[in-house]
Write an enzyme that holds these catalytic residues in place. Structure first.
Site, short mmCIF file in Angstrom:
data_model
loop_
_atom_site.label_atom_id
_atom_site.label_comp_id
_atom_site.label_asym_id
_atom_site.label_seq_id
_atom_site.Cartn_x
_atom_site.Cartn_y
_atom_site.Cartn_z
N TYR A 144 0.83 -1.20 0.00
CA TYR A 144 0.00 0.00 0.00
C TYR A 144 0.87 1.25 0.00
O TYR A 144 0.63 2.21 -0.76
CB TYR A 144 -0.86 -0.07 1.26
N LYS A 148 1.17 4.23 -2.83
CA LYS A 148 0.80 5.61 -2.50
C LYS A 148 1.96 6.57 -2.80
O LYS A 148 1.75 7.66 -3.34
CB LYS A 148 0.45 5.73 -1.01
N PRO A 171 -3.27 13.10 4.96
CA PRO A 171 -4.03 13.16 6.22
C PRO A 171 -3.44 12.20 7.25
O PRO A 171 -2.75 11.26 6.90
CB PRO A 171 -5.44 12.70 5.82
N ARG A 216 -1.10 10.09 18.95
CA ARG A 216 -1.59 10.29 17.58
C ARG A 216 -2.17 11.69 17.41
O ARG A 216 -2.70 12.28 18.35
CB ARG A 216 -2.71 9.28 17.26
N ASP A 278 1.12 -2.36 20.04
CA ASP A 278 0.84 -0.92 20.12
C ASP A 278 0.93 -0.25 18.74
O ASP A 278 0.44 0.86 18.57
CB ASP A 278 1.86 -0.24 21.03
P1 NDP Z 1 -12.50 4.13 2.72
O1 NDP Z 1 -11.43 3.14 2.91
O2 NDP Z 1 -13.59 4.24 3.70
O3 NDP Z 1 -13.11 3.98 1.27
C1 NDP Z 1 -12.35 3.61 0.15
C2 NDP Z 1 -13.08 4.08 -1.07
O4 NDP Z 1 -12.41 3.60 -2.24
C3 NDP Z 1 -14.51 3.57 -1.14
O5 NDP Z 1 -15.33 4.58 -1.68
C4 NDP Z 1 -14.40 2.40 -2.11
O6 NDP Z 1 -15.62 2.15 -2.80
C5 NDP Z 1 -13.35 2.94 -3.06
N1 NDP Z 1 -12.69 1.88 -3.81
C6 NDP Z 1 -11.94 0.86 -3.33
N2 NDP Z 1 -11.52 0.06 -4.33
C7 NDP Z 1 -12.02 0.59 -5.48
C8 NDP Z 1 -11.96 0.22 -6.85
N3 NDP Z 1 -11.27 -0.86 -7.25
N4 NDP Z 1 -12.61 0.99 -7.75
C9 NDP Z 1 -13.32 2.08 -7.36
N5 NDP Z 1 -13.40 2.49 -6.10
C10 NDP Z 1 -12.76 1.76 -5.15
O7 NDP Z 1 -11.84 5.56 2.50
P2 NDP Z 1 -11.40 6.69 3.49
O8 NDP Z 1 -12.39 7.77 3.35
O9 NDP Z 1 -11.01 6.18 4.83
O10 NDP Z 1 -10.04 7.13 2.77
C11 NDP Z 1 -10.03 7.79 1.53
C12 NDP Z 1 -8.60 7.98 1.09
O11 NDP Z 1 -7.86 8.64 2.11
C13 NDP Z 1 -7.87 6.68 0.81
O12 NDP Z 1 -7.05 6.88 -0.33
C14 NDP Z 1 -7.02 6.47 2.05
O13 NDP Z 1 -5.86 5.77 1.73
C15 NDP Z 1 -6.72 7.89 2.46
N6 NDP Z 1 -6.45 8.07 3.88
C16 NDP Z 1 -7.35 7.73 4.86
C17 NDP Z 1 -7.06 7.93 6.20
C18 NDP Z 1 -8.00 7.54 7.27
O14 NDP Z 1 -7.65 7.72 8.45
N7 NDP Z 1 -9.20 7.07 6.97
C19 NDP Z 1 -5.79 8.52 6.62
C20 NDP Z 1 -4.94 8.85 5.54
C21 NDP Z 1 -5.27 8.63 4.23
P3 NDP Z 1 -16.72 1.09 -2.16
O15 NDP Z 1 -17.26 1.75 -0.92
O16 NDP Z 1 -17.74 0.97 -3.22
O17 NDP Z 1 -15.97 -0.16 -1.89
#
Ligand code: NDP
Length: 322
Positions: A144, A148, A171, A216, A278
């Site tokens: 991952y 990224k 973030p 954190r 942890d």
């Molecule tokens: P989620 O993990 O909750 O959601 C992931 C999203 O990506 C969903 O909308 C999912 O769609 C979509 N997705 C996954 N695989 C595919 C695919 N093959 N084709 C199309 N869509 C896809 O997201 P977050 O809101 O938590 O995070 C959003 C971004 O921010 C990510 O890139 C994450 O790495 C990054 N991020 C998040 C943090 C956090 O604390 N949450 C911290 C730092 C970065 P579906 O729901 O239909 O599966």
């Protein structure tokens, strides 16, 4: 005088998750959308972005001028350990399909989401934006993480060869309404909120994984959503921007757990399972760069953001991921 540009057509990928829902709220409920603009929020149901043809179909359908790219294959620690190869390949495909289709179709700006878990494992703190490639990421999620990191590399290349403003944000530890509150898949704060809510219903205790000592920077998703809309409009640097609550607001897991207990009015016992890992003790990130751009941005105080998130879970328990 500047030529008045056409109103933006913004495509938000991965919009069904925590951060996408926050942006949707800011855009439609807080006046984030400006006159004439159109915003489209999509998830995997609208197309599998690991597939280039489906990605092109999405862009042909919406004709975006701007993209906020959130879609990613994301998972908890254990699934990463088992499937680093899949995380690497899926995310490389998703990111290349989105960025290159954006380029081919003339999208003027893309803002992609990196993450603080891609930082070098061995580093000095606080970490800043210039250090993300300086050492290997933690081996548990290297698939991952490297995928990224490549977003940043690819953004620089689009700028070098095509003067494209494709950029990224970093973030840290986001939480808020619509998060995953399950003990298995949730990030620490939301998992504990989910457990505490259940323990209160069942009259049992709450078990927290680890010592509670790791520190954190917990960032409220609505604050991040507001910053992301600003980044889309105003931030013209290709280099990443850390979009987090400040290091001075860093708290221990224990302090956050106490805020959760207070918000949910939980009076039962809280047990720390010190046989569990942890994770990293700290990963403090500097927000000096963000502060230079947005000196007056006010983050929601953590206890208040936790209370808002708990209230959301209580009011939406039937639809919440738990
Ligand atoms: P989620 O993990 O909750 O959601 C992931 C999203 O990506 C969903 O909308 C999912 O769609 C979509 N997705 C996954 N695989 C595919 C695919 N093959 N084709 C199309 N869509 C896809 O997201 P977050 O809101 O938590 O995070 C959003 C971004 O921010 C990510 O890139 C994450 O790495 C990054 N991020 C998040 C943090 C956090 O604390 N949450 C911290 C730092 C970065 P579906 O729901 O239909 O599966």
């Amino acid at each position: 005088s500047a030529v008045k540009s056409e109103p933006m057509r913004v495509l938000v990928t991965g919009a069904s998750g925590l951060i996408g829902k926050a942006i949707e709220h800011v855009v439609f409920k807080e006046g984030g959308k400006q006159e004439g603009e159109e915003w489209f929020f999509i998830s995997s149901k609208d197309g599998d972005l690991t597939d280039v043809e489906q990605t092109r179909a999405v862009f042909e359908k919406y004709h975006p001028t701007h993209v906020i790219h959130l879609a990613a294959k994301v998972g908890g620690l254990f699934i990463h350990l088992k499937e680093n190869l899949q995380f690497l390949r899926d995310n490389i495909k998703i990111n290349d399909n989105v960025l290159h289709t954006a380029h081919e179709t003339g999208v003027t700006k893309v803002v992609s989401c990196l993450s603080s878990c891609i930082f070098p494992d061995k580093t000095t703190y606080p970490i800043d934006e210039t250090m993300i490639h300086d050492g290997q990421p933690h081996e548990s999620n290297y698939g991952y993480s490297y995928a990224k990191r490549m977003i940043d590399i690819q953004n620089r290349a689009y700028f070098q060869q095509h003067k494209r403003c494709y950029t990224s944000v970093i973030p840290t530890n986001v939480f808020g309404p619509h998060d995953d509150f399950s003990a298995e898949n949730g990030h620490v704060l939301s998992a504990v909120i989910g457990k505490t809510y259940k323990a209160k219903q069942d009259g049992t205790h709450v078990k927290v994984c680890g010592t509670g000592n790791p520190r954190r920077q917990f960032t409220y998703s609505l604050d991040l959503g507001r910053i992301l809309v600003w980044v889309l409009r105003e931030y013209d640097d290709v280099e990443p921007l850390i979009t987090s609550i400040g290091p001075e607001k860093e708290v221990s897991i224990t302090e956050a757990v106490e805020m959760i207990a207070k918000a949910l009015d939980f009076k039962g016992e809280i047990v720390y399972d010190t046989t569990m890992s942890d994770g990293q003790m700290r990963k403090t990130a500097s927000i000096d760069k963000l502060r230079r751009y947005l000196p007056n941005f006010t983050f929601t105080p953590l206890d208040e953001a936790i209370k808002l998130t708990c209230d959301w879970l209580v009011a939406n328990y039937d639809i919440a991921r738990k």
